[in-house]
Design a protein around this motif. Structure first.
Motif, PDB file in Angstrom:
ATOM      1  N   ARG A  71       0.839  -1.201   0.000  1.00  0.00           N
ATOM      2  CA  ARG A  71       0.000   0.000   0.000  1.00  0.00           C
ATOM      3  C   ARG A  71       0.875   1.253   0.000  1.00  0.00           C
ATOM      4  NH1 ARG A  71      -3.853   0.375   4.944  1.00  0.00           N
ATOM      5  NH2 ARG A  71      -4.453  -1.690   4.262  1.00  0.00           N
ATOM      6  N   LEU A  72       1.945   1.242   0.770  1.00  0.00           N
ATOM      7  CA  LEU A  72       2.849   2.386   0.816  1.00  0.00           C
ATOM      8  C   LEU A  72       3.623   2.510  -0.496  1.00  0.00           C
ATOM      9  CD1 LEU A  72       4.034   4.779   2.302  1.00  0.00           C
ATOM     10  CD2 LEU A  72       5.545   3.206   3.520  1.00  0.00           C
ATOM     11  N   VAL A  73       4.046   1.397  -1.076  1.00  0.00           N
ATOM     12  CA  VAL A  73       4.731   1.434  -2.374  1.00  0.00           C
ATOM     13  C   VAL A  73       3.811   2.037  -3.433  1.00  0.00           C
ATOM     14  CG1 VAL A  73       5.697   0.018  -4.241  1.00  0.00           C
ATOM     15  CG2 VAL A  73       6.299  -0.475  -1.866  1.00  0.00           C
ATOM     16  N   GLU A  74       2.549   1.628  -3.430  1.00  0.00           N
ATOM     17  CA  GLU A  74       1.570   2.158  -4.377  1.00  0.00           C
ATOM     18  C   GLU A  74       1.424   3.675  -4.208  1.00  0.00           C
ATOM     19  OE1 GLU A  74      -3.043   1.214  -5.744  1.00  0.00           O
ATOM     20  OE2 GLU A  74      -2.259   0.316  -3.909  1.00  0.00           O
ATOM     21  N   ALA A  75       1.385   4.146  -2.963  1.00  0.00           N
ATOM     22  CA  ALA A  75       1.263   5.583  -2.698  1.00  0.00           C
ATOM     23  C   ALA A  75       2.511   6.337  -3.149  1.00  0.00           C
ATOM     24  CB  ALA A  75       0.990   5.819  -1.216  1.00  0.00           C
ATOM     25  N   ILE A  76       3.677   5.767  -2.912  1.00  0.00           N
ATOM     26  CA  ILE A  76       4.929   6.387  -3.360  1.00  0.00           C
ATOM     27  C   ILE A  76       4.921   6.532  -4.878  1.00  0.00           C
ATOM     28  CG2 ILE A  76       7.419   5.984  -3.640  1.00  0.00           C
ATOM     29  CD1 ILE A  76       7.347   4.736  -0.779  1.00  0.00           C
ATOM     30  N   ASP A  77       4.579   5.467  -5.577  1.00  0.00           N
ATOM     31  CA  ASP A  77       4.553   5.504  -7.045  1.00  0.00           C
ATOM     32  C   ASP A  77       3.531   6.526  -7.545  1.00  0.00           C
ATOM     33  OD1 ASP A  77       6.539   3.572  -7.119  1.00  0.00           O
ATOM     34  OD2 ASP A  77       5.145   1.914  -7.471  1.00  0.00           O
ATOM     35  N   PHE A  78       2.367   6.595  -6.906  1.00  0.00           N
ATOM     36  CA  PHE A  78       1.343   7.578  -7.261  1.00  0.00           C
ATOM     37  C   PHE A  78       1.887   8.988  -7.093  1.00  0.00           C
ATOM     38  CE2 PHE A  78      -2.022  10.520  -6.116  1.00  0.00           C
ATOM     39  CZ  PHE A  78      -3.034  10.245  -7.024  1.00  0.00           C
ATOM     40  N   ALA A  79       2.510   9.256  -5.958  1.00  0.00           N
ATOM     41  CA  ALA A  79       3.029  10.597  -5.671  1.00  0.00           C
ATOM     42  C   ALA A  79       4.063  11.010  -6.717  1.00  0.00           C
ATOM     43  CB  ALA A  79       3.628  10.642  -4.271  1.00  0.00           C
ATOM     44  N   VAL A  80       5.008  10.137  -6.997  1.00  0.00           N
ATOM     45  CA  VAL A  80       6.057  10.474  -7.957  1.00  0.00           C
ATOM     46  C   VAL A  80       5.465  10.668  -9.351  1.00  0.00           C
ATOM     47  CG1 VAL A  80       8.164   9.650  -9.082  1.00  0.00           C
ATOM     48  CG2 VAL A  80       7.890   9.386  -6.607  1.00  0.00           C
ATOM     49  N   SER A  81       4.547   9.793  -9.753  1.00  0.00           N
ATOM     50  CA  SER A  81       3.953   9.922 -11.088  1.00  0.00           C
ATOM     51  C   SER A  81       3.098  11.178 -11.220  1.00  0.00           C
ATOM     52  CB  SER A  81       3.136   8.676 -11.446  1.00  0.00           C
ATOM     53  OG  SER A  81       1.973   8.594 -10.664  1.00  0.00           O
ATOM     54  N   ASN A  82       2.726  11.776 -10.098  1.00  0.00           N
ATOM     55  CA  ASN A  82       1.950  13.013 -10.113  1.00  0.00           C
ATOM     56  C   ASN A  82       2.780  14.236  -9.723  1.00  0.00           C
ATOM     57  OD1 ASN A  82      -1.049  12.573 -10.769  1.00  0.00           O
ATOM     58  ND2 ASN A  82      -0.490  10.816  -9.509  1.00  0.00           N
ATOM     59  N   GLY A  83       4.104  14.102  -9.823  1.00  0.00           N
ATOM     60  CA  GLY A  83       4.982  15.260  -9.692  1.00  0.00           C
ATOM     61  C   GLY A  83       5.622  15.501  -8.346  1.00  0.00           C
ATOM     62  N   ALA A  84       5.378  14.660  -7.355  1.00  0.00           N
ATOM     63  CA  ALA A  84       5.992  14.882  -6.035  1.00  0.00           C
ATOM     64  C   ALA A  84       7.510  14.702  -6.132  1.00  0.00           C
ATOM     65  CB  ALA A  84       5.415  13.923  -5.008  1.00  0.00           C
TER      66      ALA A  84
END
Length: 188
Positions: A71-84
């Protein structure tokens, strides 16, 4: 608020993602549990240059140890793919080595694009290198160059001591400490 990230495809309606319930409703089942919001408020305080992308990865009814690393890996990937470019992880987890490795691999994978991870040192008042912690697997015990472990200090620059015994502070893992006592934040 201009400091709250918005999904460009949502016309300003979606400001983050809930990886627990898999929807855009970021409200916690227990509104008194707002640690992530508090830490984000400290990060954004005093500057308009920071945008907060709220990502919920843990329900207040579950312990950090029972939260799934995926779940945390998924959130990390989401954040980076959205510009974080800076990702704060305010979790204290004692996963097994396999779980910690999944998170470290995600952090390492995003190091090439300059993503920095800020990890809270913990609130148990113990140094990460003390005997109680030596045999435990901690996300905070990482040698990755794009990771900074941070701690909270009181107004005198000493380790903050609060409801959970105080911040872990002063060992080789902690890179930065800032005032964490008496600070008004988003979660206050």
């Amino acid at each position: 608020d201009d400091q709250l990230w918005s999904d460009p495809s949502s016309h300003g309606e979606v400001h983050g993602w809930d990886f627990v319930d898999h929807d855009a409703d970021l409200r916690e089942s227990d509104p008194t549990r707002s640690h992530g919001s508090s830490v984000a408020g400290v990060a954004a305080r005093g500057t308009k240059l920071v945008q907060i992308m709220p990502l919920r990865v843990q329900d207040s009814r579950e312990s950090s140890d029972s939260m799934l690393p995926d779940r945390l890996v998924e959130a990390i990937d989401f954040a980076v793919s959205n510009g974080a470019r800076i990702i704060n992880i305010s979790l204290w987890v004692l996963w097994d080595e396999e779980g910690i490795s999944k998170i470290r691999n995600a952090m390492n994978r995003h190091a090439a694009n300059g993503t920095v991870f800020v990890l809270g040192a913990g609130n148990d008042g113990q140094r990460l290198d003390e005997s109680r912690h030596k045999q435990e697997h901690h996300l905070q015990k990482t040698e990755l160059p794009n990771v900074a472990v941070v701690a909270a200090a009181n107004s005198e620059g000493k380790p903050w001591m609060g409801e959970n015994a105080g911040t872990s502070f002063g060992d080789r893992w902690v890179r930065l400490a800032a005032r964490g006592e008496g600070v008004t934040t988003a979660g206050s």
